[in-house]
Scaffold this motif. Structure first.
Motif, PDB file in Angstrom:
ATOM      1  N   MET A 121      42.321  41.998  43.357  1.00 16.56           N
ATOM      2  CA  MET A 121      43.493  41.281  43.213  1.00 16.56           C
ATOM      3  C   MET A 121      43.115  39.807  43.041  1.00 16.56           C
ATOM      4  O   MET A 121      43.895  39.081  42.198  1.00 16.56           O
ATOM      5  N   LEU A 122      42.237  39.242  43.842  1.00 18.10           N
ATOM      6  CA  LEU A 122      41.913  37.836  43.643  1.00 18.10           C
ATOM      7  C   LEU A 122      41.507  37.348  42.295  1.00 18.10           C
ATOM      8  O   LEU A 122      41.941  36.647  41.440  1.00 18.10           O
ATOM      9  N   GLU A 128      44.735  37.706  40.115  1.00 16.05           N
ATOM     10  CA  GLU A 128      45.443  36.636  40.148  1.00 16.05           C
ATOM     11  C   GLU A 128      44.934  35.295  39.229  1.00 16.05           C
ATOM     12  O   GLU A 128      45.788  34.878  38.572  1.00 16.05           O
ATOM     13  N   LEU A 129      43.685  35.145  39.521  1.00 16.45           N
ATOM     14  CA  LEU A 129      43.137  33.836  38.906  1.00 16.45           C
ATOM     15  C   LEU A 129      43.273  34.341  37.277  1.00 16.45           C
ATOM     16  O   LEU A 129      43.565  33.552  36.555  1.00 16.45           O
ATOM     17  N   ASN A 172      47.208  34.219  36.087  1.00 12.03           N
ATOM     18  CA  ASN A 172      47.726  32.825  36.168  1.00 12.03           C
ATOM     19  C   ASN A 172      47.089  31.463  35.453  1.00 12.03           C
ATOM     20  O   ASN A 172      47.456  30.399  35.084  1.00 12.03           O
ATOM     21  N   PHE A 198      46.054  19.830  42.623  1.00 14.99           N
ATOM     22  CA  PHE A 198      46.860  21.177  42.738  1.00 14.99           C
ATOM     23  C   PHE A 198      48.307  20.798  43.133  1.00 14.99           C
ATOM     24  O   PHE A 198      49.386  21.553  42.455  1.00 14.99           O
ATOM     25  N   LEU A 255      49.219  23.470  35.899  1.00 13.48           N
ATOM     26  CA  LEU A 255      48.647  24.363  37.020  1.00 13.48           C
ATOM     27  C   LEU A 255      47.678  25.464  36.244  1.00 13.48           C
ATOM     28  O   LEU A 255      46.827  25.768  36.990  1.00 13.48           O
ATOM     29  N   LEU A 303      44.509  24.006  35.926  1.00 13.20           N
ATOM     30  CA  LEU A 303      43.641  23.988  37.259  1.00 13.20           C
ATOM     31  C   LEU A 303      43.035  25.452  37.629  1.00 13.20           C
ATOM     32  O   LEU A 303      41.982  25.521  38.307  1.00 13.20           O
ATOM     33  N   ILE A 304      44.069  26.425  37.644  1.00 15.00           N
ATOM     34  CA  ILE A 304      43.795  27.652  37.875  1.00 15.00           C
ATOM     35  C   ILE A 304      42.338  28.281  37.292  1.00 15.00           C
ATOM     36  O   ILE A 304      41.566  28.898  37.663  1.00 15.00           O
ATOM     37  N   GLY A 306      39.300  27.043  38.706  1.00 17.88           N
ATOM     38  CA  GLY A 306      39.154  27.848  39.950  1.00 17.88           C
ATOM     39  C   GLY A 306      38.383  29.079  39.550  1.00 17.88           C
ATOM     40  O   GLY A 306      37.370  29.773  39.878  1.00 17.88           O
ATOM     41  N   PHE A 362      34.894  30.558  40.555  1.00 15.95           N
ATOM     42  CA  PHE A 362      34.678  31.711  41.026  1.00 15.95           C
ATOM     43  C   PHE A 362      33.454  32.435  40.404  1.00 15.95           C
ATOM     44  O   PHE A 362      32.587  33.151  41.037  1.00 15.95           O
ATOM     45  N   VAL A 375      39.141  28.447  46.044  1.00 19.02           N
ATOM     46  CA  VAL A 375      39.549  29.501  45.259  1.00 19.02           C
ATOM     47  C   VAL A 375      40.108  30.496  46.036  1.00 19.02           C
ATOM     48  O   VAL A 375      41.193  31.050  45.887  1.00 19.02           O
ATOM     49  N   ILE A 386      43.695  29.049  46.001  1.00 22.58           N
ATOM     50  CA  ILE A 386      44.510  29.304  44.706  1.00 22.58           C
ATOM     51  C   ILE A 386      45.080  30.796  45.036  1.00 22.58           C
ATOM     52  O   ILE A 386      46.041  31.139  44.417  1.00 22.58           O
ATOM     53  N   PHE A 387      44.138  31.566  45.310  1.00 22.76           N
ATOM     54  CA  PHE A 387      44.635  33.123  45.581  1.00 22.76           C
ATOM     55  C   PHE A 387      45.759  33.167  46.386  1.00 22.76           C
ATOM     56  O   PHE A 387      46.788  33.680  46.057  1.00 22.76           O
TER      57      PHE A 387
END
Lengths: 332, 281
Positions: free
Chosen positions: A49-50, A53-54, A57, A287, A296, A299-300, A303, A307, B120, B123-124
């Protein structure tokens, strides 16, 4: 054989459907297995899910900028123009500075703890170093702002500029102006934060090197240092590389302490005294004030990049450490 | 010629080994420097008001961080309620039930999750909890912290369960206990000291996290009621106060830093103490 078959058939009648499932669950073992399995699978689910979502989004930013995102040098929220180059640069420079300081320091300490110090002293010092790793990063930031930044502005910075500023090529790294905040300050604070990781993992790895290896070297007339440098370290090198990767992954993703001392400015400058920004510090700073979906989303996407980098580094580090601790290290 | 070379090797030996000792001492002294600075700067600003009063409006001096202390505790409670059970049960699975391949995947994922930068994770939690309802909340902060609690708890639980000798399991099973009964009444109690220590350490670790709270729990200069409002926490307060331009806020940041570091270090020492007392068999 037929007798065995009858017994089995007798004990477990060929009955299927919900009733049989219920009977098996009532027994307890299957149920406990199922429940714990669900929670273990939840970890897989959370991680997927992590990533999802990244990915979702950051869609706006990914489709608008594509790969150019990574080498665009402008980050201008007012005109919806976003490029990650200054932050990638800042992340790489601060991490490089951190490793340049932390690796020699950490490796030397690990050698002392595993090769020289008596077990009791070694254990005590290791415990203190574990405590150092437990200090929250915002505390490092606090000390960074009020201790390291003034030190850099008034003492260390002028000294470095005076000593190295005029050397060709190298001098470009040490050019004024020096505000106290910047890449070098962030790198120094990061170095202090990642040293404990290098020490504790390297020490563990060094302790797994067989004693015969050391004794053989000493018996051949090597000094203690020679046996360490030429025999023990080569044996453990994969694990030591692993500890460095682990430290690098920490340094790249470290947020608070860096945000507090790097000066927060999206620029690429060769001078280490220049204020800058890292991927993590940009996310932390902007953020909550990101107005507009594209802002936004950009920025994601930062991320997501962070990651992926740490994901790969951590994966490689684990493999290297496991390989060495299982005795895969080759004698040089 | 030979003696010169010998001299060189011997002195290199002494110099390098001394340097390693100096490096180790240098790193350890950083811990005491940090402690010293915080006690020196924070101790002077620590007062009863700090624990009992709300922050004063900008420009007025005085006030405290009572709301941030309670806020941090509330966030930790959320993280514990959501994170610890998942970590515990997944750890039991890995140690007692797991097969080969699936366990390997879970273990690897857990390690990778542990290495994900905390920002991170923030963000999640933001996209999971804040985006749908469009406002910051204590719940979102709790989710972020729980995500960090889980991997730590899984690995420590598994490790301590594995340390329980197989003979205990065999003994229980020989007496006719089923597998889950063996785990629940024999294995888990035997490893409980270690498992609780692991949980304590996991909570101590996330107690100091700032980055995942910045845009999930956000902050609040007043009391936060319930679980759906933005909430103050000690780490975020330290950050905000340290980068603000007021001397009085800096003093409070030092005081908050001392309280936070004290809590974190004391739980680490406590965990170490419990572990030393309850060695698994």
């Amino acid at each position: 054989m037929s007798a065995a078959a009858t017994i089995t058939a007798h004990e477990a009648p060929p009955q299927s459907g919900p009733r049989a499932l219920f009977r098996r669950l009532k027994h307890g073992d299957e149920l406990a297995h199922l429940i714990t399995l669900t929670f273990a699978a939840a970890i897989l689910l959370l991680t997927s899910m992590l990533v999802y979502e990244l990915w979702v989004n950051s869609h706006l930013s990914r489709t608008k900028f594509g790969w150019i995102f990574f080498w665009t040098r402008v980050w201008d929220p007012n005109f919806d123009n976003f490029g990650a180059a200054p932050f990638i640069y800042g992340t790489l420079v601060t991490s490089a500075v951190a490793l340049l300081i932390a690796v020699p320091l950490g490796l030397a300490s690990a050698i002392f703890l595993s090769e020289l110090a008596p077990r009791k002293i070694s254990d005590t010092i290791s415990f203190l170093i574990d405590l150092l790793a437990a200090v929250p990063s915002v505390i490092y930031g606090l000390l960074g702002i009020f201790i390291v930044v003034p030190l850099m502005r008034n003492t260390l910075g002028p000294f470095l500029i005076h000593s190295f500023g005029n050397i060709p090529y190298l001098g470009a790294l040490f050019r004024p102006p020096n505000y106290g905040v910047g890449f070098l300050t962030a790198g120094i604070v990061l170095a202090i934060m990642v040293v404990p990781y290098i020490i504790s993992v390297s020490r563990e790895v060094l302790l797994t090197v067989p004693r015969e290896q050391r004794e053989a070297a000493l018996a051949l007339g090597a000094t203690r240092w020679e046996s360490t440098w030429k025999v023990v370290l080569p044996w453990a090198r994969a694990g030591i590389m692993g500890s460095i990767f682990l430290a690098l992954a920490r340094a790249l993703g470290e947020t608070m302490a860096v945000t507090m001392v790097i000066g927060n400015s999206a620029r690429i400058s060769p001078s280490l005294f220049s204020p800058g920004d890292t991927i993590a510090s940009t996310i932390a700073n902007q953020f909550t004030e990101a107005t507009g979906d594209l802002y936004l989303s950009a920025l994601i996407e930062l991320g997501l990049v962070l990651f992926l980098i740490t994901f790969i580094l951590n994966g490689m580090a684990r493999i290297l450490i496991v390989v060495t601790e299982r005795g895969g290290g080759r004698p040089a | 010629m030979i003696t010169a070379r010998r001299m060189w090797r011997k002195s290199l030996n002494v110099v390098m080994l001394t340097l390693t000792g100096v490096a180790a001492l240098g790193v350890v002294s950083v811990l005491f420097l940090i402690l010293g600075y915080l006690i020196w700067n924070g101790g002077a600003s620590l007062s009863w008001n700090f624990f009992t009063q709300l922050p004063k409006p900008v420009g007025e001096s005085g006030g405290g961080m009572a709301n941030a202390i309670v806020g941090s505790l509330k966030l930790l409670l959320l993280a514990a309620v959501m994170g610890l059970p998942v970590g515990l049960l997944a750890g039991v699975y890995l140690a007692e039930f797991g097969g080969h391949t699936f366990s390997f995947i879970i273990r690897y994922t857990t390690d990778l999750l542990n290495g994900v930068p905390s920002i991170v994770i923030g963000i999640f939690a933001y996209s999971l909890v804040v985006l749908p309802v469009k406002h910051f909340s204590a719940l979102a902060g709790g989710v972020a912290l729980a995500m960090m609690v889980i991997p730590i708890t899984v690995r420590s639980t598994e490790e301590f369960l594995r340390a329980v000798p197989g003979s205990l399991r065999e003994g229980a099973m020989a007496l006719g206990a089923s597998k889950w009964k063996t785990i629940a009444t024999v294995v888990l109690p035997a490893a409980s000291g270690g498992i609780l220590t692991g949980m304590l350490l996991a909570l101590a670790r996330v107690a100091g996290e700032t980055a995942p709270l910045l845009f999930t729990a956000f902050s609040n200069r007043f009391w936060s009621e319930g679980w759906g409002q933005p909430i103050a926490s000690l780490p975020v307060m330290i950050y905000t106060y340290a980068i603000a331009p007021y001397d009085d806020w800096h003093r409070q940041a030092w005081a908050a830093g001392l309280v936070l570091l004290g809590l974190v270090l004391l739980s680490n020492l406590g965990a170490r103490f419990i572990l030393a007392r309850t060695k698994v068999v």
